[in-house]
Write a protein that holds these residues in place. Structure first.
Motif, PDB file in Angstrom:
ATOM      1  N   MET A   1       0.927  -1.252  -0.039  1.00 47.68           N
ATOM      2  CA  MET A   1      -0.011  -0.046   0.173  1.00 47.68           C
ATOM      3  C   MET A   1       0.732   1.263   0.146  1.00 47.68           C
ATOM      4  O   MET A   1       1.862   1.331   0.821  1.00 47.68           O
ATOM      5  CB  MET A   1      -1.008  -0.002   1.466  1.00 47.68           C
ATOM      6  N   THR A   2       0.662   2.117  -0.868  1.00 45.50           N
ATOM      7  CA  THR A   2       1.455   3.439  -1.043  1.00 45.50           C
ATOM      8  C   THR A   2       1.189   4.337   0.152  1.00 45.50           C
ATOM      9  O   THR A   2       0.138   4.286   0.758  1.00 45.50           O
ATOM     10  CB  THR A   2       1.087   3.881  -2.474  1.00 45.50           C
ATOM     11  N   ARG A   3       1.927   5.273   0.244  1.00 46.06           N
ATOM     12  CA  ARG A   3       1.697   6.476   1.202  1.00 46.06           C
ATOM     13  C   ARG A   3       0.632   7.199   0.936  1.00 46.06           C
ATOM     14  O   ARG A   3      -0.098   7.362   1.803  1.00 46.06           O
ATOM     15  CB  ARG A   3       3.099   7.709   1.011  1.00 46.06           C
ATOM     16  N   ARG A   4       0.020   7.278  -0.212  1.00 38.66           N
ATOM     17  CA  ARG A   4      -1.109   8.194  -0.681  1.00 38.66           C
ATOM     18  C   ARG A   4      -2.222   7.249  -0.156  1.00 38.66           C
ATOM     19  O   ARG A   4      -3.344   7.833   0.270  1.00 38.66           O
ATOM     20  CB  ARG A   4      -1.232   8.479  -2.046  1.00 38.66           C
ATOM     21  N   ALA A   5      -2.104   5.993  -0.284  1.00 43.87           N
ATOM     22  CA  ALA A   5      -3.337   5.001   0.079  1.00 43.87           C
ATOM     23  C   ALA A   5      -3.425   5.222   1.672  1.00 43.87           C
ATOM     24  O   ALA A   5      -4.465   5.200   2.121  1.00 43.87           O
ATOM     25  CB  ALA A   5      -3.028   3.572  -0.410  1.00 43.87           C
ATOM     26  N   TRP A   6      -2.366   5.280   2.240  1.00 39.95           N
ATOM     27  CA  TRP A   6      -2.294   5.132   3.968  1.00 39.95           C
ATOM     28  C   TRP A   6      -2.784   6.787   4.177  1.00 39.95           C
ATOM     29  O   TRP A   6      -3.726   6.640   5.249  1.00 39.95           O
ATOM     30  CB  TRP A   6      -0.716   5.321   4.447  1.00 39.95           C
ATOM     31  N   VAL A   7      -2.775   7.672   3.411  1.00 42.55           N
ATOM     32  CA  VAL A   7      -3.312   8.947   3.733  1.00 42.55           C
ATOM     33  C   VAL A   7      -4.904   8.955   3.652  1.00 42.55           C
ATOM     34  O   VAL A   7      -5.331   9.412   4.459  1.00 42.55           O
ATOM     35  CB  VAL A   7      -2.593  10.067   2.803  1.00 42.55           C
ATOM     36  N   ILE A   8      -5.310   8.314   2.664  1.00 39.28           N
ATOM     37  CA  ILE A   8      -6.742   8.091   2.441  1.00 39.28           C
ATOM     38  C   ILE A   8      -7.391   7.293   3.554  1.00 39.28           C
ATOM     39  O   ILE A   8      -8.445   7.576   4.224  1.00 39.28           O
ATOM     40  CB  ILE A   8      -7.096   7.606   1.085  1.00 39.28           C
ATOM     41  N   LEU A   9      -6.733   6.081   3.878  1.00 35.87           N
ATOM     42  CA  LEU A   9      -7.063   5.340   5.151  1.00 35.87           C
ATOM     43  C   LEU A   9      -7.136   5.974   6.296  1.00 35.87           C
ATOM     44  O   LEU A   9      -8.117   5.892   7.253  1.00 35.87           O
ATOM     45  CB  LEU A   9      -6.042   4.195   5.005  1.00 35.87           C
ATOM     46  N   THR A  10      -6.041   6.871   6.712  1.00 30.81           N
ATOM     47  CA  THR A  10      -6.047   7.447   7.700  1.00 30.81           C
ATOM     48  C   THR A  10      -7.380   8.600   7.872  1.00 30.81           C
ATOM     49  O   THR A  10      -7.914   8.852   8.925  1.00 30.81           O
ATOM     50  CB  THR A  10      -4.925   8.389   8.154  1.00 30.81           C
ATOM     51  N   LYS A  11      -7.439   9.324   6.706  1.00 34.37           N
ATOM     52  CA  LYS A  11      -8.460  10.225   6.698  1.00 34.37           C
ATOM     53  C   LYS A  11      -9.971   9.483   6.823  1.00 34.37           C
ATOM     54  O   LYS A  11     -10.681  10.071   7.490  1.00 34.37           O
ATOM     55  CB  LYS A  11      -8.628  10.926   5.248  1.00 34.37           C
ATOM     56  N   GLU A  12     -10.260   8.533   6.256  1.00 38.81           N
ATOM     57  CA  GLU A  12     -11.470   7.728   6.630  1.00 38.81           C
ATOM     58  C   GLU A  12     -11.692   7.313   7.724  1.00 38.81           C
ATOM     59  O   GLU A  12     -12.695   7.317   8.500  1.00 38.81           O
ATOM     60  CB  GLU A  12     -11.746   6.722   5.611  1.00 38.81           C
ATOM     61  N   LEU A  13     -10.367   6.894   8.408  1.00 38.80           N
ATOM     62  CA  LEU A  13     -10.610   6.479   9.978  1.00 38.80           C
ATOM     63  C   LEU A  13     -11.139   7.647  10.815  1.00 38.80           C
ATOM     64  O   LEU A  13     -11.999   7.645  11.540  1.00 38.80           O
ATOM     65  CB  LEU A  13      -9.407   5.774  10.091  1.00 38.80           C
ATOM     66  N   VAL A  14     -10.498   8.857  10.400  1.00 38.01           N
ATOM     67  CA  VAL A  14     -10.804   9.819  11.342  1.00 38.01           C
ATOM     68  C   VAL A  14     -12.127  10.238  11.241  1.00 38.01           C
ATOM     69  O   VAL A  14     -12.741  10.530  12.244  1.00 38.01           O
ATOM     70  CB  VAL A  14      -9.826  11.046  11.161  1.00 38.01           C
ATOM     71  N   ASP A  15     -12.576  10.456   9.905  1.00 39.77           N
ATOM     72  CA  ASP A  15     -13.844  10.875   9.615  1.00 39.77           C
ATOM     73  C   ASP A  15     -15.098   9.879  10.134  1.00 39.77           C
ATOM     74  O   ASP A  15     -16.055  10.646  10.822  1.00 39.77           O
ATOM     75  CB  ASP A  15     -14.105  11.047   8.155  1.00 39.77           C
ATOM     76  N   ASN A  16     -14.680   8.789  10.140  1.00 38.44           N
ATOM     77  CA  ASN A  16     -15.827   7.660  10.654  1.00 38.44           C
ATOM     78  C   ASN A  16     -15.854   7.675  12.118  1.00 38.44           C
ATOM     79  O   ASN A  16     -16.788   7.361  12.577  1.00 38.44           O
ATOM     80  CB  ASN A  16     -15.717   6.475   9.884  1.00 38.44           C
ATOM     81  N   LEU A  17     -14.626   7.760  12.741  1.00 36.84           N
ATOM     82  CA  LEU A  17     -14.485   7.704  14.220  1.00 36.84           C
ATOM     83  C   LEU A  17     -15.372   8.797  14.965  1.00 36.84           C
ATOM     84  O   LEU A  17     -15.941   8.860  15.797  1.00 36.84           O
ATOM     85  CB  LEU A  17     -13.228   7.931  14.677  1.00 36.84           C
ATOM     86  N   ARG A  18     -15.212  10.235  14.053  1.00 41.74           N
ATOM     87  CA  ARG A  18     -16.116  11.386  14.585  1.00 41.74           C
ATOM     88  C   ARG A  18     -17.591  11.219  14.461  1.00 41.74           C
ATOM     89  O   ARG A  18     -18.365  11.984  15.193  1.00 41.74           O
ATOM     90  CB  ARG A  18     -15.656  12.549  13.692  1.00 41.74           C
ATOM     91  N   ASP A  19     -17.933  10.282  13.319  1.00 46.10           N
ATOM     92  CA  ASP A  19     -19.365  10.097  13.278  1.00 46.10           C
ATOM     93  C   ASP A  19     -19.837   8.883  14.351  1.00 46.10           C
ATOM     94  O   ASP A  19     -19.675   7.563  13.852  1.00 46.10           O
ATOM     95  CB  ASP A  19     -19.629   9.520  11.743  1.00 46.10           C
ATOM     96  N   ARG A  20     -20.395   9.604  15.315  1.00 50.71           N
ATOM     97  CA  ARG A  20     -20.576   8.397  16.301  1.00 50.71           C
ATOM     98  C   ARG A  20     -21.789   7.423  15.950  1.00 50.71           C
ATOM     99  O   ARG A  20     -21.836   6.200  16.140  1.00 50.71           O
ATOM    100  CB  ARG A  20     -21.120   9.226  17.823  1.00 50.71           C
ATOM    101  N   LYS A  21     -22.714   7.778  14.977  1.00 43.01           N
ATOM    102  CA  LYS A  21     -23.608   6.912  14.741  1.00 43.01           C
ATOM    103  C   LYS A  21     -23.317   5.666  13.836  1.00 43.01           C
ATOM    104  O   LYS A  21     -23.563   4.566  14.015  1.00 43.01           O
ATOM    105  CB  LYS A  21     -24.964   7.737  13.969  1.00 43.01           C
ATOM    106  N   ALA A  22     -22.116   6.067  13.114  1.00 40.07           N
ATOM    107  CA  ALA A  22     -21.830   4.940  12.398  1.00 40.07           C
ATOM    108  C   ALA A  22     -21.122   3.813  13.068  1.00 40.07           C
ATOM    109  O   ALA A  22     -21.237   2.554  12.954  1.00 40.07           O
ATOM    110  CB  ALA A  22     -20.527   5.686  11.471  1.00 40.07           C
ATOM    111  N   TRP A  23     -20.184   4.124  14.120  1.00 40.68           N
ATOM    112  CA  TRP A  23     -19.608   2.990  14.975  1.00 40.68           C
ATOM    113  C   TRP A  23     -20.305   2.528  15.865  1.00 40.68           C
ATOM    114  O   TRP A  23     -20.150   1.254  16.404  1.00 40.68           O
ATOM    115  CB  TRP A  23     -18.136   3.380  15.350  1.00 40.68           C
ATOM    116  N   SER A  24     -21.150   3.400  16.462  1.00 36.86           N
ATOM    117  CA  SER A  24     -22.020   2.924  17.755  1.00 36.86           C
ATOM    118  C   SER A  24     -23.136   2.081  17.045  1.00 36.86           C
ATOM    119  O   SER A  24     -23.481   0.905  17.662  1.00 36.86           O
ATOM    120  CB  SER A  24     -22.871   4.074  18.323  1.00 36.86           C
ATOM    121  N   ARG A  25     -23.778   1.982  15.813  1.00 33.96           N
ATOM    122  CA  ARG A  25     -24.687   1.117  15.352  1.00 33.96           C
ATOM    123  C   ARG A  25     -24.056  -0.179  15.078  1.00 33.96           C
ATOM    124  O   ARG A  25     -24.465  -1.505  15.251  1.00 33.96           O
ATOM    125  CB  ARG A  25     -25.364   1.476  13.936  1.00 33.96           C
TER     126      ARG A  25
END
Length: 391
Positions: A1-25
Motif C-alpha cells: 500500500m502506497t503512502r497516498r493510500a495510507w493517507v486516504i485510509l487515515t482520513k477515512e478512519l478519522v472521519d468515521n470515528l467522528r461519526d458516532r452513529k456509524a460506529w455505535s450502530r
C-alpha cells in the motif's frame, strides 16, 4: 500500500470515528450476539436439567384400569393427574403436552397375557412437547419390558431369549459436542458481526462521498483509483476487524463463565482457541468489506446503498442455518466456499477438534481470491470518468 493510500485510509478512519452513529450502530452487535448466546445457554441447560429431574404431570384417562402401570409411572417421576374430558382438544389447544388413555379392554387383555392397549395423544409438530412425550414413551417401554420379562420367568423361560443381540454403545459425542445450538449460533453471529462492523463505513466512503460531492476533489489529486479503493478498503476492514475481535472476545467470556445446570456439560474456549477464531475469520473481514464497497459503488445515494448493502448481512446466516438442520459430512467443495468453510472451521474449534492447517489455507485462499476479484471490479468502476460521469 502506497503512502497516498495510507493517507486516504487515515482520513477515512478519522472521519468515521467522528461519526458516532456509524460506529455505535456497529457496536450494537457486541451486545446482541453474546447476550443472546448467554440467554440461550442458560435456557437450554435449565430445560435439559429439568427434563431429567423434575416431576412431570401426566394426564391419564382410565387410570383405575391399570394400577400397576400407574405405580410404575410414579416411580419414574411421572405424576398421574386426571385427564381432561377431551384429550385431543386439550392437546390441540396447548392445555397438555401429552395425554395417556388407558382403553377399556386393558384389564382383560393384561390378565390374559395379551398386549394391553393404551393410547398416547400428542402433537409431534410442537417441539416444546417432545421431551415430555419422550419421557412418557420411555416409561411405557420400560414397564412393557419389565412385565414381559416377569411373564417369561413365571413360565420358566429366561428373559435373555428376547435379546438376539448384545449391543455395546460406544458414543463418541463429547460434553461440548452435545451443545449443538452453540455451534450454530457462534459462527453465525461472529460472521455477521464482520458484515455489520464495516457496513456503514463502506456505504459512507463510497455512496456517501459521491452524494456529498467530495469525490471529485479527491480524484483531482495525483492519486490513482487503486490507491483510493485500497485506502477506503483498509478503513472499512479496520472497523469490521475491531467489531469482529470484540464479538469473539465477548463470545469467549460467555462460553467460559456462563454457569450450566447440566452435569458433565462444559463449553469453553481457551486463549489459543480465541486466536484461532480470529485467524479463521480474518479473510472474511476483507471479503465482506470489499463486497459492501462494490455494492455501495453501484448506488447513486446513501439510502439506496444502505438498503442494498444491508441485505448482505443475510449471507452469514445461510451456512449457519444449513449446519443447524444438516449435520452430515461436509461436501468436498466446502474448503473452497467462503463463509461456509469458515463456519465449519469455527465449529471444529468450538468442539475442541484438531483443525488442519491445509484446510485453513484453502478456505482462506478462496476467500481472499474472491475479495481480490471484488476489489478489482471496484477499482475498475472507480475510474475517475466512470465515478463522476455515470451513463
Amino acid at each position: 500500500m502506497t503512502r497516498r493510500a495510507w493517507v486516504i485510509l487515515t482520513k477515512e478512519l478519522v472521519d468515521n470515528l467522528r461519526d458516532r452513529k456509524a460506529w455505535s450502530r456497529s457496536l450494537v452487535m457486541l451486545l446482541i450476539g453474546p447476550l443472546m448466546l448467554m440467554a440461550m445457554i442458560r435456557l437450554v441447560s435449565r430445560l435439559s436439567a429439568k427434563e431429567a429431574t423434575q416431576v412431570l404431570e401426566l394426564p391419564v384417562a382410565g387410570a383405575e384400569r391399570a394400577p400397576g402401570l400407574m405405580e410404575y409411572l410414579g416411580q419414574r417421576n411421572l405424576k398421574v393427574v386426571p385427564a381432561p374430558k377431551d384429550p385431543e382438544a386439550a392437546v390441540r389447544n396447548f392445555e397438555c403436552d401429552v395425554v395417556l388413555v388407558i382403553l377399556p379392554s386393558y384389564g382383560d387383555d393384561f390378565r390374559a397375557g395379551r398386549p394391553a392397549p393404551v393410547r398416547l395423544v400428542y402433537d409431534d409438530s410442537r417441539t416444546g412437547s417432545l421431551p415430555a412425550v419422550a419421557r412418557v414413551r420411555e416409561a411405557l417401554a420400560g414397564y412393557s419390558g419389565m412385565v414381559g420379562s416377569l411373564r417369561l420367568l413365571v413360565r420358566g423361560v429366561s428373559a435373555r431369549v428376547l435379546n438376539a443381540l448384545a449391543v455395546e454403545n460406544d458414543n463418541l459425542a463429547t460434553a461440548a459436542s452435545r451443545a449443538q445450538f452453540v455451534f450454530a449460533m457462534v459462527p453465525m453471529f461472529l460472521l455477521m458481526s464482520l458484515f455489520i462492523g464495516g457496513l456503514y463505513v463502506a456505504i459512507d466512503v463510497m455512496a456517501g462521498e459521491r452524494e456529498r460531492g467530495s469525490l471529485e476533489p479527491l480524484l483531482a489529486n495525483p492519486v490513482t483509483p487503486a490507491e483510493v479503493v485500497l485506502g477506503k478498503l483498509g478503513a472499512t476492514t479496520a472497523f469490521a476487524a475491531v467489531v469482529g475481535v470484540l464479538v469473539a472476545v465477548g463470545f469467549t467470556l460467555v462460553l467460559n463463565f456462563t454457569p450450566l445446570d447440566v452435569p458433565g456439560l462444559r463449553i469453553g474456549l481457551s486463549p489459543g482457541g480465541l486466536a484461532a477464531l480470529i485467524g479463521i475469520v480474518a479473510p472474511v473481514m476483507v471479503m465482506a468489506s470489499a463486497l459492501q464497497m462494490l455494492v455501495a459503488s453501484l448506488s447513486r445515494t446513501f439510502k439506496e446503498a444502505q438498503s442494498t448493502a444491508q441485505l448482505l448481512t443475510v449471507l452469514p446466516m445461510l451456512p449457519g442455518m444449513l449446519r443447524l438442520f444438516n449435520q452430515n459430512k461436509p461436501p468436498p467443495w466446502a474448503p473452497f466456499a467462503p463463509i461456509y468453510g469458515q463456519n465449519l472451521l469455527i465449529e471444529q474449534v468450538l468442539k475442541g477438534e484438531p483443525v488442519a492447517l491445509a484446510t485453513v489455507a484453502m478456505v482462506s485462499g478462496a476467500t481472499l481470491l474472491v475479495a481480490g476479484v471484488l476489489v478489482t471490479v471496484t477499482i475498475w468502476r472507480y475510474d475517475a470518468q466512470r465515478a463522476l460521469f455515470r451513463t
